[in-house]
Design a protein around this motif. Structure first.
Motif, PDB file in Angstrom:
ATOM      1  N   ARG A 159       0.837  -1.210   0.000  1.00 33.99           N
ATOM      2  CA  ARG A 159       0.000   0.000   0.000  1.00 33.99           C
ATOM      3  C   ARG A 159       0.864   1.251   0.000  1.00 33.99           C
ATOM      4  N   PHE A 176       0.104   3.064  -3.286  1.00 32.17           N
ATOM      5  CA  PHE A 176      -0.985   3.988  -3.011  1.00 32.17           C
ATOM      6  C   PHE A 176      -0.505   5.251  -2.308  1.00 32.17           C
ATOM      7  N   TRP A 181      -9.477  -0.160  -4.633  1.00 30.90           N
ATOM      8  CA  TRP A 181      -8.394  -0.812  -3.895  1.00 30.90           C
ATOM      9  C   TRP A 181      -7.360  -1.397  -4.849  1.00 30.90           C
ATOM     10  N   ARG A 219      -4.520  -0.335  -8.220  1.00 27.91           N
ATOM     11  CA  ARG A 219      -3.860   0.591  -9.127  1.00 27.91           C
ATOM     12  C   ARG A 219      -3.232  -0.255 -10.212  1.00 27.91           C
TER      13      ARG A 219
END
Length: 369
Positions: free
Chosen positions: A160, A164, A272, A274
């Motif tokens: 993450r 993200f 949730w 990419r």
């Protein structure tokens, strides 16, 4: 595919994808794939998935099936009791208590049988992708190229963070002590006591001779007790309670029996994913334990991902469908847990209805996802 994280979510996802014939490489940052030695409560939604995974009977044999939920007054007298319906529509348990390391071992063994490759002491340090693949550089110096990367590496997710960006969890102002204890013969139900002030306690049987107690109480952000304090801290917090709490108080003797953590929660905004990287489990949504639904949500994520990969005509459609199925349900669990945590740390809140909210949540989570 690469799965990062050897916890409940990662192992369950690896098991299901390997069963579908997908070549799965699972990496875990720790030296061993294992869990803390405390107990875990698995509600009916989790038991359904364990059955799908093919490990329900083994988990039941190594845990303690619970068929009733009991609430007690502070003095230890019974206030209410109700049956926990089985998720299979039978006389089976509606809840299962077991030790976390045992659950992890069962999932790890089954994932290996299904063909999952597991590497420990391995974690991504760089992730790059294009339209067709994801290139991952690991802390070991190795590099791998994958069709998809699944970040199932928990609340402090490296995947993450790399893909993200930084996200700030929400501190709930509450901590928990989990204490492993001998199980008195009379403790066969899931037990919760009404709060005394801002302290809440409960008990979950985990084996024929064992149970764990959970104690929640307000804490300041950053608070962490010394290990030497843990025994007296647990004993102090349960001092006002009677019944089974008074019975087991002297069995709290060793800091090794006790695990402490504070509550930080998060729901990552959708999507949730990419590109060819998706997050799941606690990396995407991390609740408090008030509904005992954290493991269930992680396990359901695994089923939803595997089902969508098996049926969707394209990767993005599979990931979008996964989001659509999981985000509202997981957001509900996090927000409901946050509300219950607030009520426990603010016991004079007008209109607080712990029992009503919990009952409504259990009914909701008993439904399909």
């Amino acid at each position: 595919m690469l799965i990062v994280g050897g916890g409940i979510s990662g192992l369950a996802t690896a098991l299901l994808l390997s069963r579908q014939g997908v070549e799965v490489d699972l990496v875990e940052r720790q030296e061993r794939v294992e869990a803390l030695g405390s107990g875990i409560t698995l509600i009916g939604a989790a038991l359904r998935v364990l059955d799908t995974l093919g490990v329900y009977e083994e988990c039941l044999a190594h845990g303690f099936g619970v068929t009733d939920f009991e609430t007690y007054n502070a003095d230890g007298t019974l206030d209410s009791s109700f049956p926990l319906p089985s998720p299979f529509g039978s006389d089976g348990p509606g809840m299962l208590g077991m030790m976390r390391p045992v659950l992890h071992r069962i999932l790890l063994d089954r994932a290996a049988v299904e063909g999952t490759t597991v590497r420990t002491a391995t974690s991504p340090v760089r992730i790059e992708q294009d339209a067709d693949s994801v290139t991952v550089e690991f802390n070991t110096g190795e590099t791998g190229v994958y069709d998809l990367v699944i970040g199932a590496d928990g609340f402090r997710s490296t995947v993450r963070q790399l893909v993200f960006g930084r996200m700030t969890p929400e501190f709930q102002g509450q901590g928990i002590l989990r204490v492993v204890l001998p199980r008195p013969a009379e403790v066969t139900a899931e037990i919760q006591f009404h709060t005394v002030g801002d302290v809440f306690i409960g008990f979950t049987p985990t084996a024929s001779d064992r149970m764990y107690m959970y104690i929640t109480f307000p804490v300041e952000e950053g608070y962490r007790p010394d290990r030497a304090e843990l025994v007296e801290l647990a004993r102090k917090h349960i001092q006002p309670f009677g019944g089974v709490a008074a019975l087991i108080r002297d069995d709290i003797r060793d800091p090794e029996q006790i695990n402490y953590t504070s509550f930080e929660t998060m729901v990552v905004p959708v999507p949730w994913y990419r590109g060819r990287v998706v997050i799941t489990g606690d990396a995407a949504h991390c609740p408090t334990p008030h509904l005992a639904a954290g493991a269930a949500m992680c396990l359901e994520d695994a089923v939803a991902l595997a089902e969508e990969f098996a049926t969707a005509p394209a990767l993005e459609k599979a990931l979008t469908a996964y989001n659509d199925r999981r985000y509202p349900r997981c957001k509900f669990v996090v927000e409901t847990g946050n509300q219950l945590s607030y009520w426990q740390t603010h016991p004079d809140t007008p209109g607080a209805d712990h029992g009503g909210v919990i009952a409504a949540a259990f009914e909701k989570l008993a439904g399909p996802f």
